[in-house]
Scaffold this active site. Sequence first.
Site, PDB file in Angstrom:
ATOM      1  N   GLY A  30       0.585  -0.861   0.206  1.00 32.17           N
ATOM      2  CA  GLY A  30       0.278  -0.161  -0.076  1.00 32.17           C
ATOM      3  C   GLY A  30       0.943   1.711   0.353  1.00 32.17           C
TER       4      GLY A  30
ATOM      5  N   GLU B  31       5.738  -3.443   1.228  1.00 37.80           N
ATOM      6  CA  GLU B  31       6.021  -2.800   0.253  1.00 37.80           C
ATOM      7  C   GLU B  31       5.605  -1.137   0.233  1.00 37.80           C
ATOM      8  OE1 GLU B  31       4.773  -3.134  -4.406  1.00 37.80           O
ATOM      9  OE2 GLU B  31       4.956  -5.022  -2.811  1.00 37.80           O
TER      10      GLU B  31
ATOM     11  N   CYS C 105       3.007  -0.933  -8.939  1.00 37.67           N
ATOM     12  CA  CYS C 105       4.138  -0.204  -7.831  1.00 37.67           C
ATOM     13  C   CYS C 105       5.649  -0.264  -8.534  1.00 37.67           C
ATOM     14  CB  CYS C 105       4.689  -2.057  -7.067  1.00 37.67           C
ATOM     15  SG  CYS C 105       4.565  -2.932  -7.306  1.00 37.67           S
TER      16      CYS C 105
ATOM     17  N   GLY D  24       0.175   5.345   5.201  1.00 36.54           N
ATOM     18  CA  GLY D  24      -0.079   4.018   5.053  1.00 36.54           C
ATOM     19  C   GLY D  24       0.428   2.840   5.677  1.00 36.54           C
ATOM     20  N   GLY D  25       1.583   2.451   5.198  1.00 37.90           N
ATOM     21  CA  GLY D  25       2.558   1.212   5.888  1.00 37.90           C
ATOM     22  C   GLY D  25       3.150   1.695   6.501  1.00 37.90           C
TER      23      GLY D  25
END
Length: 503
Positions: A222, A246, A285, A226-227
């Site tokens: 994400g 990731e 990504c 947030g990560g």
Amino acid sequence: MNTDATGIAPRDERSLPGDDRVRLTDAASVELAVRLAGASGLARSSRAERGEWLVAIAEAVEAHRDELVALAEEETHLSAARLDGEVTRTATQLRFFAGVIAEGSYLEATIDSPDPSLVPPRPSLRRMLRPLGVVGVFAASNFPFAFSVLGGDTASALAAGCPVVVKAHPGHPRLSRRITEVAQAALAAAGGPAGALQLVEGMEAGIALVQHPAVTAVGFTGSTRGGRALFDLANARPEPIPFYGELGSLNPVVVTRGAIGGADGAAGIAAGLAGSFTRDGGQYCTKPGIVFVPEGAGFEAALVEALAGASPQRLLTDGIAAAFDRGSVELAERADVELVFGGERAGDVAAPVVVATGTSAFVAAREAFLEECFGPLTLLVKYADDKGLDAALAALEGSLTATIHHAPGEDVAELAAKLEPIAGRIVFNGWPTGVAIAWGQHHGGGWPASTASVHTSVGATAIRRWLTPVAWQDAPAEVLPAELADGNPLGVPRREDGVLRLG
């Protein structure tokens, strides 16, 4: 993959006999899911059993392909063809990890015989990797199959013997529920523990999942924001746990002057870039988000020509579309930036954007230029000489990939050496947006690409994240795992007294 995997209004409903419904709080939902997963007994299963169950899930997903693709198309706006291919990839991943555990080298099985003549004396030591326990997995928005409920994190964790509680992504909730049902039914039909896979939904549920004392590790795909928040939660626990995130990645590309003069030339490379950074709305990504090109080589004009027929694309969610609008406008309006290409918007869809700057401006405003803009945008950084290019490369952060376009026979060893410290995978004369499922694959990189650059979320060694080593010293034969028994009855690769034996 770099989208916020935690943002959803709290909700969770579970069916009860008689079609009654109860509404669980997020905390209660997570508590129930973790308890069911932990009680599944998956860790006590054999590798052969888990392999059969993974194959059974793969077959069930393929059997429900049309239904699942239709749900995903409705919720994500991705094309049916793209989603159909992703179903195939998901089934392939499940079968791949069935093969990984059947082969057995992932266990790192090791035996050292006792030797009292050594100083200090060596006892009998037998070591191998064992499953950690219940694992939390956060699904991604942009790969609703391959990096979601049954994605690589889940497949590798189940293969390792770790039950999984998935936090669904709000971008495809109905698909997440349905594919969980399909997988649970397949497990049960194959004689496996249906409870080994659980699903929870909602931002608060995601937080509770990371904080639950019975959760032993977390996999996340994400956004960096947030990560990082969840990574900090994992480390702030009374008993910190591994958090394999990731996050954001710019995936730099270097085009040498030799490449511009090569067979493909500026036009060929520009066509490849155009296809790569706009693929599925640039929501990968591994999208090439920054491209270093020789100044005065005509690359900008070639890229504009390659993008002439590019169509706007609807992005996965309104939030992603709004963030892309903000980010692309802010970048294009900078005084040190030139707008090379800006397609016409149509309603709620995004058109490709290309901006350019020079190496000096890039280095001076490094933080602004290294902010990922998720969607169909790429930044060209024009370099006049090797000195300018080197300074710009030194300003880069960690990425999943780095790419070099060069002429045949051109010596790019020194350039590759400069990219190795920041990239988990280096691509030559290709594009990074395809990630093969293979033993040799590495899908990770330095921060902010991932929170643990020594690990991968794609490929055979992804399983290593969910395992921990245990050594048995002078152990009775009856307590040893079968993989460490005398005579190697299961035929796994083992290192015996320093010598690698292949079974």
